[in-house]
Design an enzyme around this catalytic site. Structure first.
Site, short mmCIF file in Angstrom:
data_model
loop_
_atom_site.label_atom_id
_atom_site.label_comp_id
_atom_site.label_asym_id
_atom_site.label_seq_id
_atom_site.Cartn_x
_atom_site.Cartn_y
_atom_site.Cartn_z
N LYS A 109 8.21 -4.28 -3.49
CA LYS A 109 9.35 -4.90 -4.16
C LYS A 109 9.11 -6.40 -4.40
O LYS A 109 9.79 -7.01 -5.24
CB LYS A 109 10.62 -4.69 -3.34
CG LYS A 109 11.14 -3.25 -3.34
CD LYS A 109 12.42 -3.14 -2.54
CE LYS A 109 13.09 -1.76 -2.70
NZ LYS A 109 12.42 -0.71 -1.94
N SER B 134 16.83 -3.58 0.94
CA SER B 134 15.72 -2.83 0.34
C SER B 134 16.26 -1.68 -0.51
O SER B 134 15.69 -0.59 -0.54
CB SER B 134 14.78 -2.30 1.43
OG SER B 134 13.50 -2.07 0.92
N SER C 256 8.07 -0.58 0.73
CA SER C 256 8.95 -1.52 0.03
C SER C 256 8.42 -2.93 -0.06
O SER C 256 9.05 -3.78 -0.72
CB SER C 256 10.33 -1.54 0.70
OG SER C 256 11.06 -0.37 0.38
#
Length: 397
Positions: free
Chosen positions: A111, A166, A108
């Site tokens: 991101k 997340s 993640s």
């Protein structure tokens, strides 16, 4: 007769000197014509680097790279991560790195690139009612913030769902608003290239494990640094807790970056954010930034091999501590600033460190050997012509 022989020898000698000078001039001209592009360059250095006087980036070498001055603290030996990097977020100077360009699954932390790409085009106050198809395709086991279909959310709510929880569901909705999943992945690839992050290949914008999806400690630091320069990004990534809308009233969400919240580990003084991640393929990953004494550092840690799930935070702590002590006592081993545009290298999971190998550069249009051979031939012809002319003059005299 003696006088005649002496005169002829003198003329021949003068002719030889003239011929040699011609050859020398020709050879010198060939070398000048070939220029710096014709010089032999060290492996990993392209023509552009030679013109700019740049050395091949040491960060492409495997292992730990640091240039310590006298009195500089040692790099922490307890860091087990496969790859890591410490940089000054203000100047972009890399203070140290370990396998910094090794391509690994980012989880993640990707991101951050998603936010850099999509944030500018979606006003925070824009309201959107989620449709069912926007939540399709979420990977099994994904982290979620709790986005529901047929509910209306502000874009700012969805971004808090991305940065704090997340939430892959929030990413899906924002990507739909941005033009779709595939279009967003393509835009992210373009954004990475524009930032000089050439180790990153995006397949799934939320960071979910996907074949061929990779990044590096270097690239993640580039994304983190760029994010801090965006006011909205910086605000979201530094938010510890927030409220998320729901049918029966908003509920609390907490940032999953433990160095920011102090959940299970000690909070890091001066921590700004930025983003953590985990998947079974990537292991634990983290981009962290902290400010102390007017200096901001950004640290990336990818896949600690010992210490369990909290090791990524403790190893980031060690690297931040070292970075603040070492600042001004080490010379930069690289920079997070973009270099020259270049084609994206092919990426694959667990790829070995990339070295930018190029053929030896030569003068445009003429190989170096051809230029030198031509000069030598021209010089030989000049010698022959000179002697022929001298010979005719000797006969006439």
């Amino acid at each position: 007769m003696t006088i005649g022989s002496s005169s002829r020898a003198s003329r021949v000698s003068r002719g030889s000197r003239v011929a040699v000078c011609c050859s020398a001039v020709c050879a010198l001209g060939a070398l000048i014509a070939s220029g710096p592009e014709g010089a032999r360059l060290p492996a990993g250095t392209g023509t552009q680097d030679a013109k700019a006087g740049q050395e091949p980036p040491s960060l492409y070498r495997p292992g730990t790279q640091v240039r310590s001055r006298a009195g500089a603290p040692r790099v922490p030996r307890d860091v087990s991560a496969v790859s890591w990097l410490v940089a000054d977020a203000g100047t972009g100077e890399v203070l140290a790195g370990h396998n910094a360009h090794r391509r690994l699954p980012p989880a993640s932390t990707l991101k951050t690139l998603f936010a850099l790409t999509v944030l500018p085009g979606l006003p925070a106050g824009l309201r959107h009612t989620v449709e069912s198809e926007e939540l399709s395709g979420i990977g099994a086991g994904s982290s979620l913030v709790g986005v529901q279909e047929n509910r209306t959310y502000r874009v700012a709510d969805l971004w808090r769902g991305v940065f704090l929880s997340s939430g892959n569901d929030a990413v899906r909705v924002l990507a739909a608003l941005n033009g779709g999943w595939r279009a967003t992945a393509e835009q992210m690839r373009d954004k990475a290239r524009s930032l000089g992050a050439r180790d990153t290949h995006v397949v799934s914008p939320d960071g979910y494990d996907a074949p061929g999806q990779v990044s590096s400690a270097y690239d993640l630091a580039v994304f983190g640094r760029a994010g801090l320069r965006n006011a909205e990004f910086a605000e979201y990534c530094s938010t510890a807790t927030a409220k998320f809308p729901a049918a029966d009233g908003p509920y609390g969400i907490q940032n999953t970056n433990r160095l920011l919240t102090g959940a299970g580990v000690d909070r890091y003084p001066g921590l700004i954010g930025i983003k953590n991640g985990y998947t079974s393929n990537a292991g634990n990953t983290l981009i962290a930034a902290a400010k102390r004494g007017g200096r901001t550092l950004v640290v990336t840690v990818m896949r600690p091999r010992t210490g369990g799930g909290l090791a990524v935070y403790e190893e980031a702590r060690s690297l931040l501590d070292w970075g603040f002590r070492a600042a001004g006592r080490v010379d930069a081993v690289g920079s997070l600033l973009p270099r020259r545009p270049a084609a994206a290298p092919q990426a694959g999971p667990e790829s070995p460190p990339v070295r930018e190998e190029k053929e030896e550069a030569t003068a445009p249009g003429w190989p170096a050997a051809g230029v030198i051979t031509g000069a030598a031939g021209f010089g030989a012809a000049a010698v022959a012509l000179t002697f022929r002319l001298m010979g005719r003059r000797l006969i006439r005299d």
